[in-house]
Design a protein around this motif. Structure first.
Motif, PDB file in Angstrom:
ATOM      1  N   LYS A 798     -26.497 -15.113  11.893  1.00  0.00           N
ATOM      2  CA  LYS A 798     -27.725 -15.341  11.330  1.00  0.00           C
ATOM      3  C   LYS A 798     -28.296 -16.704  10.922  1.00  0.00           C
ATOM      4  O   LYS A 798     -29.492 -17.092  11.109  1.00  0.00           O
ATOM      5  N   VAL A 799     -27.305 -17.781  10.551  1.00  0.00           N
ATOM      6  CA  VAL A 799     -27.656 -19.074  10.354  1.00  0.00           C
ATOM      7  C   VAL A 799     -28.290 -19.588  11.282  1.00  0.00           C
ATOM      8  O   VAL A 799     -29.199 -20.327  11.509  1.00  0.00           O
ATOM      9  N   ARG A 800     -27.496 -19.279  12.742  1.00  0.00           N
ATOM     10  CA  ARG A 800     -27.849 -20.094  13.845  1.00  0.00           C
ATOM     11  C   ARG A 800     -29.350 -19.487  14.268  1.00  0.00           C
ATOM     12  O   ARG A 800     -30.313 -20.313  14.658  1.00  0.00           O
ATOM     13  N   GLU A 801     -29.701 -18.319  14.119  1.00  0.00           N
ATOM     14  CA  GLU A 801     -30.729 -17.749  14.672  1.00  0.00           C
ATOM     15  C   GLU A 801     -31.901 -18.079  13.726  1.00  0.00           C
ATOM     16  O   GLU A 801     -33.114 -18.240  14.305  1.00  0.00           O
ATOM     17  N   VAL A 802     -31.872 -18.081  12.326  1.00  0.00           N
ATOM     18  CA  VAL A 802     -32.741 -18.665  11.355  1.00  0.00           C
ATOM     19  C   VAL A 802     -33.239 -19.962  11.750  1.00  0.00           C
ATOM     20  O   VAL A 802     -34.422 -20.331  11.991  1.00  0.00           O
ATOM     21  N   LEU A 803     -32.183 -20.891  11.910  1.00  0.00           N
ATOM     22  CA  LEU A 803     -32.370 -22.551  12.142  1.00  0.00           C
ATOM     23  C   LEU A 803     -33.265 -22.687  13.374  1.00  0.00           C
ATOM     24  O   LEU A 803     -34.187 -23.382  13.399  1.00  0.00           O
ATOM     25  N   SER A 804     -32.907 -21.725  14.606  1.00  0.00           N
ATOM     26  CA  SER A 804     -33.592 -21.956  15.711  1.00  0.00           C
ATOM     27  C   SER A 804     -35.105 -21.444  15.637  1.00  0.00           C
ATOM     28  O   SER A 804     -35.919 -22.348  16.345  1.00  0.00           O
ATOM     29  N   LEU A 805     -35.433 -20.504  14.693  1.00  0.00           N
ATOM     30  CA  LEU A 805     -36.760 -19.886  14.452  1.00  0.00           C
ATOM     31  C   LEU A 805     -37.503 -21.104  13.952  1.00  0.00           C
ATOM     32  O   LEU A 805     -38.598 -21.400  14.363  1.00  0.00           O
ATOM     33  N   ARG A 807     -36.793 -24.398  13.766  1.00  0.00           N
ATOM     34  CA  ARG A 807     -36.900 -25.853  14.761  1.00  0.00           C
ATOM     35  C   ARG A 807     -37.990 -25.446  15.902  1.00  0.00           C
ATOM     36  O   ARG A 807     -38.953 -26.320  16.030  1.00  0.00           O
ATOM     37  N   ALA A 808     -38.201 -24.232  16.332  1.00  0.00           N
ATOM     38  CA  ALA A 808     -39.316 -23.683  17.289  1.00  0.00           C
ATOM     39  C   ALA A 808     -40.331 -24.028  16.640  1.00  0.00           C
ATOM     40  O   ALA A 808     -41.564 -24.567  17.314  1.00  0.00           O
ATOM     41  N   ALA A 809     -40.683 -23.159  15.324  1.00  0.00           N
ATOM     42  CA  ALA A 809     -41.779 -23.435  14.851  1.00  0.00           C
ATOM     43  C   ALA A 809     -42.190 -24.882  14.357  1.00  0.00           C
ATOM     44  O   ALA A 809     -43.514 -25.271  14.400  1.00  0.00           O
ATOM     45  N   MET A 810     -41.339 -25.638  14.066  1.00  0.00           N
ATOM     46  CA  MET A 810     -41.732 -27.152  13.660  1.00  0.00           C
ATOM     47  C   MET A 810     -42.168 -27.705  15.061  1.00  0.00           C
ATOM     48  O   MET A 810     -43.114 -28.661  15.061  1.00  0.00           O
ATOM     49  N   GLU A 811     -41.582 -27.296  15.915  1.00  0.00           N
ATOM     50  CA  GLU A 811     -42.166 -28.096  17.310  1.00  0.00           C
ATOM     51  C   GLU A 811     -43.298 -27.546  17.950  1.00  0.00           C
ATOM     52  O   GLU A 811     -43.722 -27.961  19.022  1.00  0.00           O
ATOM     53  N   GLY A 812     -43.741 -26.457  17.365  1.00  0.00           N
ATOM     54  CA  GLY A 812     -44.901 -25.759  18.059  1.00  0.00           C
ATOM     55  C   GLY A 812     -44.841 -24.694  19.190  1.00  0.00           C
ATOM     56  O   GLY A 812     -45.758 -24.490  19.644  1.00  0.00           O
ATOM     57  N   ARG A 813     -43.515 -24.385  19.368  1.00  0.00           N
ATOM     58  CA  ARG A 813     -43.135 -23.623  20.328  1.00  0.00           C
ATOM     59  C   ARG A 813     -43.666 -22.138  20.084  1.00  0.00           C
ATOM     60  O   ARG A 813     -43.855 -21.446  21.030  1.00  0.00           O
ATOM     61  N   ILE A 814     -43.399 -21.829  18.763  1.00  0.00           N
ATOM     62  CA  ILE A 814     -43.768 -20.525  18.283  1.00  0.00           C
ATOM     63  C   ILE A 814     -44.605 -20.718  16.893  1.00  0.00           C
ATOM     64  O   ILE A 814     -44.386 -21.739  16.188  1.00  0.00           O
ATOM     65  N   SER A 815     -45.267 -19.675  16.680  1.00  0.00           N
ATOM     66  CA  SER A 815     -46.332 -19.951  15.412  1.00  0.00           C
ATOM     67  C   SER A 815     -45.481 -19.563  14.185  1.00  0.00           C
ATOM     68  O   SER A 815     -44.414 -18.840  14.273  1.00  0.00           O
ATOM     69  N   GLY A 816     -46.089 -19.961  13.078  1.00  0.00           N
ATOM     70  CA  GLY A 816     -45.403 -19.440  11.817  1.00  0.00           C
ATOM     71  C   GLY A 816     -45.456 -17.893  11.515  1.00  0.00           C
ATOM     72  O   GLY A 816     -44.376 -17.439  11.243  1.00  0.00           O
ATOM     73  N   THR A 817     -46.543 -17.259  12.039  1.00  0.00           N
ATOM     74  CA  THR A 817     -46.487 -15.806  11.861  1.00  0.00           C
ATOM     75  C   THR A 817     -45.631 -15.067  12.573  1.00  0.00           C
ATOM     76  O   THR A 817     -45.047 -14.025  12.316  1.00  0.00           O
ATOM     77  N   GLU A 818     -45.318 -15.819  13.962  1.00  0.00           N
ATOM     78  CA  GLU A 818     -44.206 -15.179  14.638  1.00  0.00           C
ATOM     79  C   GLU A 818     -42.689 -15.363  14.246  1.00  0.00           C
ATOM     80  O   GLU A 818     -41.955 -14.418  14.087  1.00  0.00           O
ATOM     81  N   VAL A 819     -42.588 -16.428  13.447  1.00  0.00           N
ATOM     82  CA  VAL A 819     -41.137 -16.643  12.643  1.00  0.00           C
ATOM     83  C   VAL A 819     -41.278 -15.529  11.549  1.00  0.00           C
ATOM     84  O   VAL A 819     -40.136 -14.655  11.415  1.00  0.00           O
ATOM     85  N   TRP A 820     -42.352 -15.202  10.844  1.00  0.00           N
ATOM     86  CA  TRP A 820     -42.502 -14.278  10.105  1.00  0.00           C
ATOM     87  C   TRP A 820     -41.975 -12.926  10.495  1.00  0.00           C
ATOM     88  O   TRP A 820     -41.361 -12.136   9.956  1.00  0.00           O
ATOM     89  N   ARG A 821     -42.479 -12.696  11.637  1.00  0.00           N
ATOM     90  CA  ARG A 821     -42.443 -11.304  12.212  1.00  0.00           C
ATOM     91  C   ARG A 821     -40.958 -11.001  12.837  1.00  0.00           C
ATOM     92  O   ARG A 821     -40.353  -9.842  12.393  1.00  0.00           O
ATOM     93  N   LYS A 822     -40.232 -12.034  13.359  1.00  0.00           N
ATOM     94  CA  LYS A 822     -39.028 -12.045  13.667  1.00  0.00           C
ATOM     95  C   LYS A 822     -38.031 -12.068  12.570  1.00  0.00           C
ATOM     96  O   LYS A 822     -37.067 -11.172  12.672  1.00  0.00           O
ATOM     97  N   LEU A 823     -38.281 -12.901  11.525  1.00  0.00           N
ATOM     98  CA  LEU A 823     -37.537 -12.765  10.278  1.00  0.00           C
ATOM     99  C   LEU A 823     -37.357 -11.222   9.584  1.00  0.00           C
ATOM    100  O   LEU A 823     -36.551 -10.697   9.416  1.00  0.00           O
ATOM    101  N   LYS A 824     -38.781 -10.755   9.603  1.00  0.00           N
ATOM    102  CA  LYS A 824     -38.785  -9.195   9.111  1.00  0.00           C
ATOM    103  C   LYS A 824     -37.932  -8.234  10.206  1.00  0.00           C
ATOM    104  O   LYS A 824     -37.401  -7.366   9.507  1.00  0.00           O
ATOM    105  N   ALA A 825     -38.097  -8.704  11.295  1.00  0.00           N
ATOM    106  CA  ALA A 825     -37.349  -7.758  12.135  1.00  0.00           C
ATOM    107  C   ALA A 825     -35.802  -7.823  11.878  1.00  0.00           C
ATOM    108  O   ALA A 825     -34.847  -6.756  12.104  1.00  0.00           O
ATOM    109  N   ILE A 826     -35.153  -9.217  11.717  1.00  0.00           N
ATOM    110  CA  ILE A 826     -33.756  -9.270  11.726  1.00  0.00           C
ATOM    111  C   ILE A 826     -33.262  -9.046  10.356  1.00  0.00           C
ATOM    112  O   ILE A 826     -31.996  -9.046  10.151  1.00  0.00           O
ATOM    113  N   ASN A 827     -34.186  -8.842   9.258  1.00  0.00           N
ATOM    114  CA  ASN A 827     -33.530  -8.811   7.964  1.00  0.00           C
ATOM    115  C   ASN A 827     -33.573  -7.400   7.505  1.00  0.00           C
ATOM    116  O   ASN A 827     -34.768  -6.648   7.354  1.00  0.00           O
ATOM    117  N   GLN A 828     -32.624  -6.728   6.906  1.00  0.00           N
ATOM    118  CA  GLN A 828     -32.486  -5.455   6.456  1.00  0.00           C
ATOM    119  C   GLN A 828     -33.550  -5.148   5.534  1.00  0.00           C
ATOM    120  O   GLN A 828     -34.237  -4.076   5.691  1.00  0.00           O
TER     121      GLN A 828
END
Length: 838
Positions: A798-805, A807-828
């Motif tokens: 989980k640590v590695r997955e969250v940090l990679s999300l 980092r991708a958002a900071m570099e503009g590879r994915i949007s903040g909204t996409e980070v939000w959706r993926k976090l929502k999916a991986i968190n119980q």
């Protein structure tokens, strides 16, 4: 303890709360030396009636007339766009002669000093000042006194006073916050109602289930695991005086004027008894009357040290009043009870079946009977009687044998308390010294001195003295005429007569002179103190140009709470690892992992700094971390002092955490000027408030926490010790925290983890993670260079997955909204935007 002879009565202050004019009158009438009150904005009791800013001159004239000081509560965080309004209120306080402002926000302290070098400032308990070092940190800003945390015990209070040598204010009566003041984020997290903004929603008074290792622990009728009893230190006043406390503070700006009258009068008597040499304990009647006004049960809090078993009773969260006994029998229209306190007709009762979440039966006492006969007047304790209740008030079918009975109101006591301040007479009078001089053919000259205030006026007769044919002026006539001061603030205490020969003047002229003198002295009592006031520009210290945009850039850091998380984080591209472990003995392993991976490491201090706890920080320095995440001003002072005293040595970078409560650009500037290298903004800011601050601030040394489990409560009260052991504190609890994991399950089934630090203090974390990913681009555009992701119970994957999300958002590879959706999916439990969108 302090030498008794060294303590003077005039050095001791009884400080009372006032939420409205009646409360203020009640406090003055019953012996308060000072009053603290708020106006409609900028105070920590937003739900109180409060006063209006335009009333300040009237308030201060009233208080000063009676020789009482008035302190304005300004004890909240001030947001960027509020600084102009805050400046206006400060200037109004200076003009009205307010005796001091009680301040939480250090940025506000900075602004006040820009406006006035001598206007008195008191450091609020919301500053979380609990050590001599925390007091020392405030000294460059010229604070007149500090209000210590309610968690300090008597020995610590004395030590702080002896080392820091600044007047100390201590709470002695009223509601206790379970969380350290200034460190509670629960209301903020759950409802956008920040305790640091005077909008506490009292989440500590709610019921919780205790979960141990994921399984609910049976607790019987104990449900209010975070609801402390009320502080009552009436019997500790001698010890507190001798420990060096100078101001004794009563909590209660949301309470009634009867409560204020009651509590102030009791503590006034206790202080006066001490200086009269009376060592008797408070009477049973005094304690019961205090309970009657408001009581969830009384405790000494932490004043005699930590005793977790005595702090929280856990079976009810609200005022109960006076315990009367238990129901022995339920009859058709009455109950039978052996009284453990006096009772009379008209008193209010509640029947406690052990579950205050359900409707409780209660009402007025209609009659009292013994063996079928009515009893008149007050029935004393020890009597076995029938208590007759009105059928429309109480459903006796819902009252059971064994229920506890509480007297919740006493109308006769309330009437007596109201009579102390609902009066036409002055609330207190002051001694006058009068000198009378004169000779035949010259005016009569009178010199009137207000002994307490030290002011003097001279009033002369409008006609010359004549030779007296009979009944010349003498001490008896003058004392009778000049001493007619009833209805005024004064009483004749000393009369000196220096008349040359037997002379006379009409009594009507003596009366006129007396009235003239009293009027002048009255006005002199109301005169406000004069402070220096300068024109100040709120934004003179703001940077001249906007910070460079860092879109697509910036560094990412990770705060880890387990060694597994550290090992996972060092394998990513994070710029630094923070180790926030429960015990300092765990730090060396984290350092070894980071050194081997070539990653900088920061060690994290506890949230609280108590006297005698510098050894912890010396151990941190011995471990030679690259940085220290500093969570309180006491620890900050320690590290800054080490830097100053050892200038040639390498020192860690100092990063100030969210708990320093940075909410405006002035606070950022103050901490940077003090020596912090990096600053973390407060969790109290929503997105608009954050953006407002970032636009005005130097953002080049700011780090934002972009992802975390919000730390809601931070408390000296240990859930593990109280409910998972037979012990009372860390010395005898058996350390269940080392073997088990506790959490508090709320009414909607969310389990909030409870973690322990080195000082056995507990932090309750929100069950759901919070993410600011959707605002990341905005923060980058405003020049924020560093972003922290905080972990709590996450595993390595989980640590590695969250940090990679992120980092991708900071570099503009994915949007903040996409980070939000993926976090929502991986968190119980999902993910929340928390206070940012309030």
């Amino acid at each position: 303890m302090t030498n008794k002879a060294a303590v003077r009565r005039e050095d001791i202050e009884l400080l009372a709360p006032a939420g409205d004019w009646d409360c203020m009158r009640a406090a003055v009438a019953n012996g308060a030396d000072a009053i603290f009150f708020g106006v409609e904005k900028f105070n920590a009791r937003a739900r109180a009636n409060n006063f209006r800013m335009e009333e300040l001159p009237e308030i201060m004239a009233f208080l000063h007339r009676y020789g009482v000081r008035g302190f304005l509560t300004f004890n909240i965080l001030v947001f960027e766009e509020e600084l102009f309004g805050a400046k206006e209120l400060v200037e109004a306080c200076i003009d009205a002669g307010v005796d001091a402002v009680i301040v939480q926000d250090l940025g506000l302290v900075k602004m006040i000093r820009e406006i006035s070098p001598d206007f008195p400032i008191h450091g609020s308990t919301q500053m979380t000042i609990t050590s001599p070092e925390a007091v020392e940190f405030t000294k460059p800003f010229g604070l007149e006194r500090v209000v210590l945390g309610r968690e300090n015990n008597l020995k610590q209070i004395q030590k702080i006073g002896e080392q820091a040598k600044l007047p100390m204010e201590v709470f002695v009566h009223g509601a206790l916050c379970v969380s350290y003041s200034g460190q509670c984020l629960t209301s903020e997290m759950w409802g956008g109602r920040s305790a640091n903004r005077g909008e506490c929603a009292q989440a500590c008074r709610l019921p919780y289930d205790l979960m141990v290792d994921g399984v609910q622990k049976p607790m019987g009728d104990i449900a209010y695991l975070l609801s402390p009893k009320d502080l009552a230190a009436l019997d500790l006043m001698p010890e507190l005086i001798e420990a060096g406390v100078t101001s004794f503070k009563i909590e209660g700006r949301l309470k009634s004027p009867e409560y204020v009258a009651n509590v102030v009068s009791k503590y006034r008597r206790a202080i006066d008894k001490y200086f009269a040499g009376d060592e008797s304990e408070p009477t049973t009647e005094e304690v019961r009357e205090l309970q009657q006004s408001f009581s969830r049960g009384f405790t000494h809090g932490f004043l005699e040290g930590t005793n977790n078993k005595k702090l929280v009773e856990g079976t009810f969260p609200k005022s109960r009043g006076v315990y009367l006994g238990r129901v022995e029998k339920v009859l058709r229209d009455s109950i039978v009870c052996v009284l453990e306190a006096p009772l009379k007709r008209g008193d209010g009762l509640v029947f406690d079946a052990g579950d205050p979440t359900k409707k409780e039966e209660g009402g007025r006492v209609y009659d009292l009977r013994r063996s079928g006969s009515k009893l008149e007047g007050e029935v004393p304790e020890g009597e076995r009687i029938e208590i007759v209740m009105g059928r429309n008030d109480v459903d006796l079918l819902r009252v059971h044998e064994g229920d506890r009975v509480w007297k919740t109101s006493d109308p006769a006591l309330d009437r007596r308390l109201r009579s102390t301040f609902e009066t036409e007479k002055p609330y207190r009078t002051f001694p006058l010294a009068v000198t009378v001089e004169g000779r035949e053919g010259a005016p009569l000259r009178t010199i009137w001195t207000d002994v307490r205030k030290g002011t003097t006026v001279v009033v002369q007769s409008e006609m010359a003295l004549e030779r007296a044919e009979r009944r010349p002026l003498g001490p008896e006539v003058l004392e009778e005429q000049l001493g007619r001061l009833g209805g005024s603030l004064f009483r004749l205490d000393q009369l000196t007569v220096a008349l040359d020969g037997e002379v006379i003047v009409p009594k009507s002229e003596l009366n006129r002179m007396r009235r003239d003198a009293v009027e002048q002295l009255d006005l002199m009592r109301e005169q406000p103190p004069v402070y220096v006031k300068r024109e100040a520009d709120v934004y003179a210290d703001a940077p001249a140009s906007a910070a460079p945009q860092l879109a697509g850039g910036g560094k990412l850091t990770a705060l880890c709470r387990t060694l597994e998380q550290v090992k996972a984080a060092v394998g990513t591209d994070v710029a630094m690892i923070y180790a926030d472990f429960e015990f300092i003995k765990q730090f060396p392993d984290a350092i070894a992992v980071c050194r081997e991976a070539g990653k900088p490491i920061a060690l994290v201090t506890p949230r609280i700094h108590m006297p005698g706890e510098n050894g912890y920080h010396r151990n941190i320095l011995k471990l030679k971390p690259d940085a220290v995440l500093v969570r309180n001003t006491g620890a900050l002072y320690f590290y800054l002092k080490e830097r100053m005293e050892h200038p040639g040595e390498a020192h860690p970078t100092l990063i100030g955490d969210f708990s320093l409560n940075v909410a405006n650009h002035k606070t950022i500037e103050l901490f940077r000027e003090a020596g912090l290298d990096w600053v973390t903004p407060s969790y109290d800011l929503n997105i608009q408030q954050m953006v407002d601050m970032l636009r005005r601030a130097d953002t080049s040394r700011l780090e934002l926490v972009i992802h975390q489990h919000m730390p809601m409560f931070h408390t000296e009260h240990c859930v593990y010790c109280t409910f998972m052991s037979e012990g009372t504190d860390y010395t005898n609890c058996g350390r269940p925290c080392e073997e088990h994991r506790a959490s508090l399950q709320d009414r909607i089934g969310m389990s909030h983890p409870v973690r322990v630090d080195e000082g056995c203090r507990n932090t309750v974390y929100n069950a759901i993670e919070q993410s600011g990913a959707e605002y990341l681009q905005t923060f980058q555009e405003l020049g924020v260079p560093s972003y922290r992701v905080e972990f709590l119970e996450e595993d390595a994957d989980k640590v590695r997955e969250v940090l990679s999300l992120y980092r991708a958002a900071m570099e503009g590879r994915i949007s903040g909204t996409e980070v939000w959706r993926k976090l929502k999916a991986i968190n119980q439990l999902g993910v929340t935007r928390g206070q940012l969108v309030k």
